[in-house]
Design a protein around this motif. Structure first.
Motif, PDB file in Angstrom:
ATOM      1  N   ALA A   1     -17.349  -7.747   4.901  1.00 49.68           N
ATOM      2  CA  ALA A   1     -16.290  -6.734   4.950  1.00 49.68           C
ATOM      3  C   ALA A   1     -15.330  -6.878   3.770  1.00 49.68           C
ATOM      4  CB  ALA A   1     -15.523  -6.829   6.267  1.00 49.68           C
ATOM      5  N   VAL A   2     -14.990  -8.116   3.407  1.00 45.68           N
ATOM      6  CA  VAL A   2     -13.958  -8.330   2.388  1.00 45.68           C
ATOM      7  C   VAL A   2     -14.476  -8.028   0.983  1.00 45.68           C
ATOM      8  CG1 VAL A   2     -12.493 -10.089   1.314  1.00 45.68           C
ATOM      9  CG2 VAL A   2     -12.706  -9.990   3.799  1.00 45.68           C
ATOM     10  N   LEU A   3     -15.660  -8.498   0.657  1.00 45.61           N
ATOM     11  CA  LEU A   3     -16.186  -8.316  -0.696  1.00 45.61           C
ATOM     12  C   LEU A   3     -17.122  -7.119  -0.816  1.00 45.61           C
ATOM     13  CD1 LEU A   3     -16.840 -12.012  -1.762  1.00 45.61           C
ATOM     14  CD2 LEU A   3     -15.056 -10.503  -2.609  1.00 45.61           C
TER      15      LEU A   3
ATOM     16  N   LYS B   1     -16.727   4.877   7.738  1.00 47.48           N
ATOM     17  CA  LYS B   1     -17.196   3.569   7.262  1.00 47.48           C
ATOM     18  C   LYS B   1     -17.162   2.562   8.399  1.00 47.48           C
ATOM     19  CE  LYS B   1     -16.175   0.020   3.801  1.00 47.48           C
ATOM     20  NZ  LYS B   1     -15.188  -0.467   2.843  1.00 47.48           N
TER      21      LYS B   1
ATOM     22  N   VAL C   1     -14.908  11.156   5.997  1.00 50.30           N
ATOM     23  CA  VAL C   1     -15.334   9.858   5.488  1.00 50.30           C
ATOM     24  C   VAL C   1     -15.484   8.934   6.688  1.00 50.30           C
ATOM     25  CG1 VAL C   1     -14.609   7.876   4.114  1.00 50.30           C
ATOM     26  CG2 VAL C   1     -14.114  10.165   3.311  1.00 50.30           C
TER      27      VAL C   1
ATOM     28  N   ARG D   1     -20.017  -6.607  -3.474  1.00 51.72           N
ATOM     29  CA  ARG D   1     -19.958  -7.776  -4.350  1.00 51.72           C
ATOM     30  C   ARG D   1     -20.321  -9.072  -3.630  1.00 51.72           C
ATOM     31  NH1 ARG D   1     -20.996  -4.774  -7.733  1.00 51.72           N
ATOM     32  NH2 ARG D   1     -21.368  -6.735  -8.806  1.00 51.72           N
ATOM     33  N   GLU D   2     -20.457  -9.023  -2.313  1.00 50.22           N
ATOM     34  CA  GLU D   2     -20.746 -10.247  -1.577  1.00 50.22           C
ATOM     35  C   GLU D   2     -22.108 -10.793  -1.978  1.00 50.22           C
ATOM     36  OE1 GLU D   2     -18.865 -12.228   0.914  1.00 50.22           O
ATOM     37  OE2 GLU D   2     -20.489 -13.363  -0.030  1.00 50.22           O
ATOM     38  N   ARG D   3     -22.148 -12.075  -2.362  1.00 48.04           N
ATOM     39  CA  ARG D   3     -23.405 -12.678  -2.809  1.00 48.04           C
ATOM     40  C   ARG D   3     -24.147 -13.340  -1.673  1.00 48.04           C
ATOM     41  NH1 ARG D   3     -23.991 -13.408  -8.960  1.00 48.04           N
ATOM     42  NH2 ARG D   3     -23.349 -11.262  -9.209  1.00 48.04           N
TER      43      ARG D   3
ATOM     44  N   LYS E   1     -13.945   3.138  10.776  1.00 47.67           N
ATOM     45  CA  LYS E   1     -12.838   3.950  10.265  1.00 47.67           C
ATOM     46  C   LYS E   1     -13.329   5.332   9.897  1.00 47.67           C
ATOM     47  CE  LYS E   1      -9.517   1.169   7.659  1.00 47.67           C
ATOM     48  NZ  LYS E   1      -9.128   0.795   6.294  1.00 47.67           N
TER      49      LYS E   1
ATOM     50  N   GLY F   1       0.811  -1.213   0.000  1.00 49.03           N
ATOM     51  CA  GLY F   1       0.000   0.000   0.000  1.00 49.03           C
ATOM     52  C   GLY F   1       0.841   1.258   0.000  1.00 49.03           C
TER      53      GLY F   1
ATOM     54  N   TYR G   1     -17.058  -7.552   9.685  1.00 45.93           N
ATOM     55  CA  TYR G   1     -16.303  -8.785   9.447  1.00 45.93           C
ATOM     56  C   TYR G   1     -17.140  -9.964   9.901  1.00 45.93           C
ATOM     57  CZ  TYR G   1     -12.285  -6.395   7.796  1.00 45.93           C
ATOM     58  OH  TYR G   1     -11.464  -5.644   7.015  1.00 45.93           O
TER      59      TYR G   1
ATOM     60  N   GLU H   1       0.878 -11.749 -10.404  1.00 49.08           N
ATOM     61  CA  GLU H   1       0.866 -10.294 -10.274  1.00 49.08           C
ATOM     62  C   GLU H   1       0.993  -9.541 -11.595  1.00 49.08           C
ATOM     63  OE1 GLU H   1       2.535  -9.481  -5.798  1.00 49.08           O
ATOM     64  OE2 GLU H   1       4.037  -9.846  -7.349  1.00 49.08           O
TER      65      GLU H   1
END
Lengths: 115, 455
Positions: B361-363, B353, B351, B366-368, B381, B44, B357, B253
């Protein structure tokens, strides 16, 4: 027991992974250990621009798919929605985004032979 | 007449470690050069922004102590690239400081080259005005304001500045930001050698033992480059390469395993053939380097985005978990009102958010299957213009979440399992990567300055 149980890509592939290709792109690799499922995945096709666009919320034009025969691998690259390491980025390495591909239904439906 | 060059990578990331036995075995193979990649954008933007090294000093000291003494004993050069993680000028000096201490301790005479890669805003702006800067996919054209806002800008050097330092007699070359493969391609190849195998070997070796079948730990990797092919193998008897593990590594990568962009050209692998020649050695034929019409250098930069603060807590009460969406909506609504009233901040000034988890949290969107388990972790955060504001915002959210009424229960409740005191963690200045562009300099070395000294 007759018939075959439905399976998903994660059960058939040797490896499904994701990682950044730089901070602005994420690249997915699907590797098979045998040519038969690899060829079948290519033929179906298991992975196409529309499938990826739908799963990951990107435009079809932004999906790049490469078939890499030397490693029996399918590679998909898309732009990241959020730049790596941006304060609200939940996955700096882009390492856990492949989970959506693991559950893609995939089996040898007509073949009797499943290794 | 040299028929091959032997390259040694102690590992894929300086400081991550390697087995001393592997290094000894590798040195016994008679390498001509030791090259070690020290950096990546993987971790990062923080490292390029803050100038902090990626690992703690002790980890660099351990690796460098062994690598440097081995290189001196063998009379071979040592090249470290993208020093200390980001390849900033401070990173180069940090590694140079450690090298100096090791040289003094072991009484080693070293001709040390430092190659700096930071770019001034003036230079980048000038090149932009000359239409010499092009975006990489998927980015837009570079705006002057992005240059002005940058905290630090580096150019990713190719092999040329490193080779020049070697030709000036440097024993140790500490490069700022550099193409990982370029460290290996810098070693002067004998005339008649095709560049393809040299670059491709570099691409495999720069990750150390990652191209083995099962990478048990960070460790060494060896390569031998011939005029039209190269071999790779691991000196660790417990880790071997296969044709698949080596060919698959070209995938890692990169967005295209057949065409890999490098400073000055493209490594083309579409005609490669991978052969197992026994003894754990994999031979690669057919690698080709296509020189570019114009030499380009990739720019990396970061800009500050504000101060960050965070808190984490667990929830195990099943009734809170079952009604989590409403719980969080209420918490956030109250928090936003209080932030406006008490801190005087509009929604657009900060900001905020809260990630869940154990659910999505990860997706994210997009989490289905966003189904929470019996327990969830909340990560709260905030990013704001000052540390104090960010800390206050997180403490407000946390406090409302802590005692937010739970419809199922009657009475005062405490909803969060906080794993630490203080609950709010000030995170300091946060950064964002802001450039994904290449610049066309007049020549491969103009953007990089080299300083040579005798230790």
């Amino acid at each position: 027991m007759s018939g075959r149980s439905p399976s998903r890509l994660g059960d058939v592939a040797a490896l499904v992974r994701s990682k950044n290709a730089g901070p602005f792109l994420i690249t997915f690799d699907i590797l098979f250990s045998d040519p038969a499922p690899y060829e079948r995945a290519k033929d179906l096709p298991l992975i196409d621009e529309a499938t990826i666009a739908d799963l990951y919320g990107v435009r079809k034009e932004d999906v790049r798919i490469v078939f890499y025969d030397p490693a029996l691998a399918i590679k998909v690259t898309i732009p990241r929605h959020i730049t790596s390491g941006d304060p609200l980025d939940p996955d700096i390495y882009g390492a856990q985004q492949h989970a959506l591909l693991v559950d893609l239904p995939f089996s040898f439906s007509e073949d009797n032979d499943r290794s | 007449m040299m028929t091959s060059i032997c390259l040694l990578a102690p590992n894929g990331n300086l400081g991550s470690g390697f087995l001393t036995s592997s290094l000894e075995r590798a040195i016994a193979e008679g390498p001509d050069v030791i090259c070690c990649d020290s950096g990546s954008t993987d971790g990062g933007p923080y490292y390029l922004g803050s100038g902090s090294p990626y690992f703690g000093r002790a980890l660099y000291e351990r690796d460098l102590n062994l690598i440097l003494t081995s290189a001196k004993q063998s009379g071979i050069p040592l090249i470290i690239g993208s020093c200390a993680g980001s390849g900033s000028n401070g990173g180069v000096d940090f590694i140079a400081d450690i090298v100096g201490a090791i040289a003094r301790k072991h009484r080693l005479n070293i001709r040390l080259a430092r190659i700096y890669s930071e770019q001034t805003k003036e230079y980048v702006l000038k090149r932009l005005e000359q239409a010499k800067i092009t975006p990489l996919w998927p980015s837009e054209d570079l705006a002057p304001v992005t240059i002005e806002r940058a905290e630090r800008i580096v150019g990713m050097m190719g092999p040329e500045p490193i080779r020049a330092a070697l030709e000036a007699g440097a024993d140790v070359v500490l490069a700022g930001r550099a193409s990982d493969s370029a460290l290996f391609a810098a070693y002067p190849a004998p005339g008649g050698f095709s560049l393809g195998p040299l670059w491709h070997a570099g691409k495999i070796l720069e990750c150390g033992a990652a191209a083995t079948v099962h990478r048990l730990m960070p460790d060494c990797m060896l390569g031998r480059v011939y005029d039209d092919h190269f071999d790779v193998w691991s000196p660790n008897p417990d880790m071997t390469c296969s044709t698949t593990s080596v060919s698959a590594h070209t995938l890692y990568e990169s967005s295209d395993p057949f065409r890999l962009a490098e400073p000055g050209g493209t490594l083309v692998t579409d005609r490669c053939r991978y052969e197992d020649i026994g003894d754990g050695r994999i031979r690669v034929h057919g690698s080709h380097f296509e020189p570019a019409d114009a030499y380009t250098v990739k720019l990396e930069a970061v800009e500050p985005v504000g101060y960050m603060s965070m808190a984490i807590a667990g929830i195990r009460d099943p009734f809170i978990v079952a009604g989590l969406d409403e719980f969080l909506e209420e918490t956030l609504a109250q928090s936003q009102r209080k932030v406006a009233d008490t801190l005087g901040l509009r929604d657009s000034d900060y900001v905020l958010k809260v990630s869940v988890y154990g659910r999505d949290a990860v997706l994210g969107a997009r989490e289905r299957t966003p189904r929470a388990g019996h327990e969830v972790g909340l990560l709260m955060k905030a990013v704001a213009a000052t540390q104090e504001a960010a800390d206050s915002i997180v403490s407000i959210v946390r406090y409302f979440a802590l005692h937010n009424p739970v419809p199922h229960w009657t009475g005062m409740v405490t909803n969060l399992a906080s794993p630490q005191s203080p609950e709010v963690i000030p995170r300091g200045l946060a950064y964002r990567f802001s450039m994904n562009h290449v610049v066309e300099p007049d020549d491969p070395t103009e953007m990089f300055s080299t300083r040579i000294e005798e230790l």
